[in-house]
Design a protein around this motif. Structure first.
Motif, mmCIF file in Angstrom:
data_model
loop_
_atom_site.group_PDB
_atom_site.id
_atom_site.type_symbol
_atom_site.label_atom_id
_atom_site.label_comp_id
_atom_site.label_asym_id
_atom_site.label_seq_id
_atom_site.Cartn_x
_atom_site.Cartn_y
_atom_site.Cartn_z
ATOM 1 N N VAL A 148 119.524 90.346 33.409
ATOM 2 C CA VAL A 148 118.306 89.897 32.724
ATOM 3 C C VAL A 148 118.100 88.414 33.023
ATOM 4 C CG1 VAL A 148 117.357 89.353 30.447
ATOM 5 C CG2 VAL A 148 118.297 91.625 30.883
ATOM 6 N N CYS A 168 108.727 92.247 39.369
ATOM 7 C CA CYS A 168 108.233 93.607 39.120
ATOM 8 C C CYS A 168 108.534 94.064 37.694
ATOM 9 C CB CYS A 168 108.758 94.588 40.163
ATOM 10 S SG CYS A 168 110.479 95.051 39.968
ATOM 11 N N VAL A 169 107.665 94.943 37.198
ATOM 12 C CA VAL A 169 107.727 95.383 35.797
ATOM 13 C C VAL A 169 109.059 96.062 35.436
ATOM 14 C CG1 VAL A 169 106.651 96.867 34.047
ATOM 15 C CG2 VAL A 169 105.222 95.531 35.610
ATOM 16 N N PRO A 170 109.529 97.042 36.221
ATOM 17 C CA PRO A 170 110.728 97.771 35.773
ATOM 18 C C PRO A 170 111.940 96.867 35.582
ATOM 19 C CG PRO A 170 109.765 98.803 37.729
ATOM 20 C CD PRO A 170 109.012 97.535 37.510
ATOM 21 N N ARG A 190 111.933 93.433 35.222
ATOM 22 C CA ARG A 190 111.698 92.372 34.240
ATOM 23 C C ARG A 190 111.697 92.910 32.815
ATOM 24 N NH1 ARG A 190 106.540 90.809 35.540
ATOM 25 N NH2 ARG A 190 105.693 92.151 33.923
ATOM 26 N N GLU A 191 110.924 93.962 32.589
ATOM 27 C CA GLU A 191 110.792 94.497 31.224
ATOM 28 C C GLU A 191 111.851 95.560 30.937
ATOM 29 O OE1 GLU A 191 108.436 93.087 29.369
ATOM 30 O OE2 GLU A 191 107.449 92.011 31.023
ATOM 31 N N GLY A 192 112.195 96.346 31.977
ATOM 32 C CA GLY A 192 113.118 97.458 31.765
ATOM 33 C C GLY A 192 114.521 96.994 31.451
ATOM 34 N N LYS A 248 115.298 94.259 30.081
ATOM 35 C CA LYS A 248 115.235 93.685 28.730
ATOM 36 C C LYS A 248 115.412 94.798 27.688
ATOM 37 C CE LYS A 248 114.289 89.920 26.333
ATOM 38 N NZ LYS A 248 115.014 88.661 26.533
ATOM 39 N N LYS A 249 114.772 95.917 27.949
ATOM 40 C CA LYS A 249 114.880 97.033 27.002
ATOM 41 C C LYS A 249 116.308 97.586 27.006
ATOM 42 C CE LYS A 249 112.985 101.642 26.106
ATOM 43 N NZ LYS A 249 111.950 102.611 26.515
ATOM 44 N N MET A 269 118.391 95.373 24.984
ATOM 45 C CA MET A 269 118.235 95.548 23.537
ATOM 46 C C MET A 269 119.078 96.721 23.050
ATOM 47 S SD MET A 269 114.163 94.949 23.572
ATOM 48 C CE MET A 269 113.475 94.673 22.014
ATOM 49 N N LEU A 315 116.480 105.524 31.259
ATOM 50 C CA LEU A 315 115.846 104.268 31.640
ATOM 51 C C LEU A 315 116.490 103.711 32.913
ATOM 52 C CD1 LEU A 315 113.765 102.171 30.882
ATOM 53 C CD2 LEU A 315 115.423 101.113 29.351
ATOM 54 N N ASP A 328 115.137 105.459 35.912
ATOM 55 C CA ASP A 328 113.762 105.076 36.228
ATOM 56 C C ASP A 328 113.689 103.665 36.802
ATOM 57 O OD1 ASP A 328 113.051 107.515 35.319
ATOM 58 O OD2 ASP A 328 112.358 106.844 33.348
ATOM 59 N N THR A 388 112.116 102.722 40.529
ATOM 60 C CA THR A 388 110.827 102.034 40.674
ATOM 61 C C THR A 388 110.912 100.543 40.987
ATOM 62 O OG1 THR A 388 110.842 101.827 38.269
ATOM 63 C CG2 THR A 388 109.521 103.595 39.182
ATOM 64 N N SER A 389 112.098 99.949 40.925
ATOM 65 C CA SER A 389 112.152 98.501 41.134
ATOM 66 C C SER A 389 111.831 98.128 42.569
ATOM 67 C CB SER A 389 113.532 97.958 40.763
ATOM 68 O OG SER A 389 113.680 98.002 39.374
#
Lengths: 153, 245, 644
Positions: free
Chosen positions: C491, C498-500, C502-504, C506-507, C510, C531, C534, C538-539
């Motif tokens: 992280v 890319c979204v997966p 950066r955000e993935g 992080k999730k 958590m 997750l 995925d 997709t990254s």
């Protein structure tokens, strides 16, 4: 010699090519302990590139900082080997002793406390470095002792 | 021409065509976000993911950037694609719940926000369309700065910058409405900076900032009219003169 | 020293090889571990003891004269002796290490007080027993030469071969140890295509972790039409727990540059760039020194050895970013931009640095090249296994007895490395897992210890070769915490493009923080798994695509720990705060009292029975008692214990 002269000297040392942007900024960081907006403007103008590119580079690389760092940077290695052998406790102790959070600067401007991913001295984990010196087989109390003795200064 | 299939439909495409273009030309719907036809490609949102079979290997690729160079078969609606797409949307809606485009896409694909992973709402999806538009214009006034989760768009030093000419290209291409500006007669405010907007002496519209005309190199003594009226006046002048001849 | 033609260099090499008596050499390990243990001060003292006043780093390889006894004749002879600092010798755990040549003797844990003894033993021509490196059964070896030291005997040092016996500063030393034979052979008798073919035939695969065939990469770059081509060294060794490349760049910089020079000649490049991690200032210094010496010697620059081949090398320092180890990010970084990866549906060998065809290889890959060109592809293929030829260097670290730098033939099993070379788990604790491949790799359990270490077997097992970090974990390592550690790391290091990723991530972070903080929820393990799959699907770049590996491999092999964290909020390893209790098993307790003496909270009391008991109210769960109990009578339990 003031900051402007020192930066001019650094610029003179490198070829005037945008590819040396990071190299120039690393030198400025080392000389000034931070990179001021003035410095970024000067570098952008010198290399003929946008200020936004210089700003993007400064905010991307961890070795560059916009805030002035302490005269000495104590780095606690948090590489896997050091993590396994308890670097988190060492970091906590140093935070307590220096009364700062990781990334912060002590009130007298002497120390900055940072973590580093791996310094490649895993055999001596956990490792703490200060300048070019490394200290191995650290524990919370040993780190506190070394700090008190001024070994990190 | 290269023969491929998309969802089992045989197609012939020019070498180098992207999967997205091939699909769009044949009426096959692939959702996109960071892609904008007028801008360079970046491939960062991953929403346009499709599954391809290339020399026996099945994999997920970003259709907006994948150039077709040999016979491949493309699937846009497999379970794996659906999962990839929904995961991207899920992650986006957790952070960008109020962006209309995200809401629409989530409604379309049946994705709900997860309360447990809800992040502080933000409209920016970090697609960088604004940055690419600004770069295309040559001004380079904004950049994606910082890294990782904190990556965001900003002008240098997060302050007002001389580089910005107030052209609004960034706001125009923003898919979520993150980039806002204030516009009052004769004034415009964007990226912490206030601009004077010139009014056309013929039609009365506020047509450009002074900085935009500086950038375009329009002489200071020739800034009375908007582009449209300028053209009109020039053509009238031309016609009258040729009639005289 | 300057070589204007191939024959200049060949003559020089001949001269050195004919020199009969090479004298004695005392080498002090200058690897990062030994330096942190004070080896530099020891080196200075050695120099002083031999009578040389100057003691700077640069001037350590001066020859002195001493009288040495010849046995069994017992007569004295004048011998030259010199002392100097080398790169990493490997046995980091037992540093500072001193190595005496040509006798090949190794001494461990050397202090200033041993200097007289070691010099005396050289004069007497006998081993210095007091600090002889450990042989079998951990006793000092009778004759501490490599074959009698298990840590060294079971290794095959090719890449690290020269490192214990020469100064990383002196070009003369490098040439005297066989250096530049590869470049001579390449320039003298091989066409560039032949070199590509030789590398292809050798089966050399990228040592940075991907395992892509190096020769194929070179050929594809060579065949890309362009005026400009680049050769790059990836020295951005960012995997935490790995220091192979650091050791090579610091300890044998010339071999990396020789390999790079051969590669440049093979693909038709005249510009090379070595990208070095910012955290390795000494590597930068040593490489810069090597480049300077090579330019002066005519081995870099224009018209190298009179062959008309031009090649220039520059160093580019990183800025503290893990993702810059990814090939496209590294190139973007060299271009002076943020190190953000690019989508690479077009290979770098066609369009890389500044849009020109580029070959990027890892430090160790380049260091293999001179050996292959000197000894031939067949020789190289005779080492290792069918599809994994040659050796691999590993940084063996973590909870292993003999930490250090090791080199073994590909196909050596994890067990051989960890037990035969590494001496097993430290403090004889039970083995739990070994982590390879850094944040992109995975953790393998005891049942996988017989996995041969090669690119394919490790990937199949759910881990990855990576660049060569090998981290041993014992039963006090929580696998969920390890997954959390790597995801925290990623992280922090994700570029955020890319979204997966950066955000993935992080999730995932958590969920993992919830699991390790006693807030795990039903279904978390499954959610993580989904997750993870995925994100890797997709990254955009390799960082994101492999980011899930630490999570997926720990779930695969240690699912029960995840389930305990998820459902019982229990950490069996005693790592996750507040998720376990510590109890003394009265049956096993032998009343020695060590636990009580070492308890920082002073909460272990002696019962009337003489046994000890932990008062739970004061217990801070630090695990000190657990560490010191010689009878393993301290248990980690998942039950509420009442203080009576």
């Amino acid at each position: 010699m003031g900051e402007i002269d020192r930066i001019a000297e650094i610029l003179h040392k490198h070829r005037q090519d945008p590819r040396y942007l990071l190299a120039i900024l690393l030198d400025i960081q080392e000389s000034e302990n931070y990179i001021s907006i003035e410095a970024m403007r000067t570098v952008a103008e010198h290399l003929g590139i946008s200020e936004s590119r210089v700003f993007a580079v400064v905010t991307f690389y961890r070795a560059l900082s916009q805030k002035k760092k302490g005269r000495r940077i104590i780095r606690v290695c948090t590489g896997t080997a050091c993590h396994l052998r308890g670097s988190a406790a060492v970091l906590q102790e140093l935070e307590k002793q220096l009364a700062i959070k990781t990334g912060g600067v002590t009130e007298d401007g002497e120390y900055t406390l940072e973590t580093v991913n791996c310094v490649g001295a895993c055999a001596l984990a956990p490792v703490v470095t200060s300048g070019e010196n490394s200290f191995g087989r650290m524990g919370p109390s040993k780190a506190a002792e070394l700090l008190a003795e001024g070994a990190f200064a | 021409m290269i023969e491929i299939t998309i969802n089992d439909i045989p197609l012939k495409v020019e070498k180098g065509t992207t999967i997205l273009h091939a699909a769009q030309a044949n009426g096959i719907d692939i959702p996109t976000l960071c892609n904008h036809e007028g801008l360079t490609l970046d491939g960062n949102c991953r929403l346009c993911s499709v599954e391809i079979e290339d020399m026996g290997n099945k994999k997920i690729v970003a259709s907006c950037m994948f150039p077709i160079t040999r016979n491949i078969s493309v699937e846009t609606e497999t379970e794996r694609v659906r999962r990839a797409r929904n995961t991207v949307l899920q992650l986006l809606v957790n952070r960008n719940p109020k962006a209309p485009i995200i809401q629409q896409l989530c409604a379309k694909y049946g994705v709900d926000r997860e309360e447990r992973f809800a992040l502080e709402p933000d409209l920016c999806i970090r697609c960088g369309r604004c940055v690419r538009a600004c770069e295309a214009g040559g001004t380079k006034a904004i950049e994606l700065v910082g890294r990782g989760f904190d990556r965001h768009v900003a002008p240098p030093y997060e302050l007002e910058t001389d580089a910005c000419i107030g052209c609004l290209s960034c706001a125009t291409v923003c898919p979520t409405g993150k980039i806002t500006y204030e516009e009052t007669p004769g004034k415009r405010k964007i990226w912490y900076k206030e601009f004077d907007v010139l009014q056309c002496k013929r039609c009365g519209i506020y047509f450009a900032t002074k900085e935009m005309l500086d950038w375009a190199g329009r002489p200071e003594n020739d800034r009375d009219h908007c582009n449209h009226c300028q053209k009109y006046i020039e053509s009238v002048k031309f016609l009258t003169e040729s009639q005289k001849k | 020293m300057r070589f204007d033609t191939l024959s200049d260099l060949k003559n020089y090499k001949n001269e050195i090889s004919q020199k009969q008596d090479k004298g004695k050499e005392i080498w002090i390990c200058g690897g990062p571990g030994c330096v942190a243990n004070g080896s530099m001060a020891i080196a200075e003292e050695f120099i002083k003891a031999l009578g040389n006043k100057s003691s700077s780093d640069e001037n350590t390889s001066l020859w002195h004269s001493i009288k040495v006894l010849i046995r069994p004749e017992e007569k004295e002879t004048e011998k030259l002796i010199r002392t100097g600092i080398t790169g990493c010798m490997g046995p980091c755990e037992n540093g500072p290490v001193v190595h005496v040549e040509p006798d090949g003797l190794y001494y461990q844990k050397v202090t200033v007080d041993d200097i007289e003894g070691i010099i005396g033993s050289i004069k007497e021509n006998i081993p210095y027993k007091a600090k002889a490196m450990s042989g079998l059964d951990d006793k000092p070896a009778e004759v501490p030469s490599a074959e009698n030291i298990p840590f060294l005997a079971k290794q095959k040092k090719i890449i690290l071969g020269k490192m214990s016996t020469m100064s990383p500063l002196d070009l003369e030393d490098y040439i005297a140890h066989g250096g530049y034979s590869g470049l001579i052979r390449a320039l003298e008798s091989m066409a560039p295509e032949e070199i590509c073919n030789e590398i292809k035939a050798s089966g050399l695969r990228g040592r940075g972790g991907g395992g892509f065939p190096t020769g194929v990469k070179w050929e594809s770059c060579r065949n890309s039409a362009s005026e400009m081509r680049y050769v790059l060294v990836n020295g951005d060794e960012g995997d935490p727990g790995a220091f192979m490349d650091r050791a090579l760049m610091e300890g044998d910089p010339y071999s990396v540059i020789e390999g790079l020079t051969i590669g440049a000649y093979a693909i038709g490049s005249s510009e090379g760039i070595i990208y070095v991690r910012h955290e390795y200032p000494l590597a930068v210094k040593r490489l810069a020194n090597a480049i300077k010496n090579l330019e002066e010697a005519g081995l870099l620059g224009t018209n190298i050895l009179g062959t008309g081949f031009d090649f220039h090398v520059e160093i580019c320092e990183g800025g503290g970013s893990f993702v810059c180890g990814e090939s496209t990010a590294l190139m973007t970084s060299i271009e002076g931009k943020p190190g953000v990866p690019r989508v690479k549906y077009i290979r770098s060998t066609e369009r890389g640095l500044w849009e020109s065809p580029t070959v990027l290889n890892n430090v160790e890959t380049w260091a293999n090249v001179p050996h292959i060109i000197t000894n031939g592809s067949e020789w190289f293929r005779s080492i290792g296994t069918e599809n994994n030829s040659g050796t691999k260097v590993f940084a063996l670290v973590g909870k292993v007895k003999n930490t250090g730098l090791v080199e073994v033939p590909m196909g050596t099993t994890l067990r051989q490395i960890i037990y035969d070379i590494g001496g097993g788990v430290a403090q004889k604790r039970p083995f739990k897992a070994v982590q390879t491949g850094g944040p992109s790799g995975g953790c393998l359990p005891a049942s996988m210890l017989d996995t041969p270490v090669d690119f394919d077997s490790l990937t199949e097992a759910g881990s990855m070769m990576g660049s060569g970090g090998m981290i041993v974990m014992d039963d006090r390592t929580c696998m969920v915490d390890i997954a959390r550690y790597f995801i925290d790391f990623l992280v922090e290091e994700s570029c955020g493009k890319c979204v997966p990723c950066r955000e993935g991530l992080k999730k995932m972070q958590m969920i993992l923080h919830d699991l390790t903080n006693g807030k795990g929820r039903e279904g978390d393990t499954k959610a993580l798994e989904d997750l993870a799959e995925d994100i890797s699907d997709t990254s955009l770049c390799a960082l994101g695509q492999s980011a899930a590996n630490p999570v997926l491999s720990t779930i695969k092999y240690f699912k029960e720990e995840y389930i305990e964290h998820e459902k019982e909020h229990f950490c069996r390893s005693g790592v996750c705060q507040g998720m376990f209790r510590i109890k003394i098993d009265e049956e096993k307790c032998k009343s020695c009292g060590l636990c009580s003496k070492n308890c920082p909270a002073d909460t272990i009391e002696k019962l009337d029975s003489g046994k000890y008991c932990i008062k739970q109210e004061g217990c801070i769960r630090c695990g000190a008692c657990f560490e010191v109990c010689p009878f393993s009578s301290v248990d980690i339990v998942n039950e509420v214990i009442d203080d009576d």
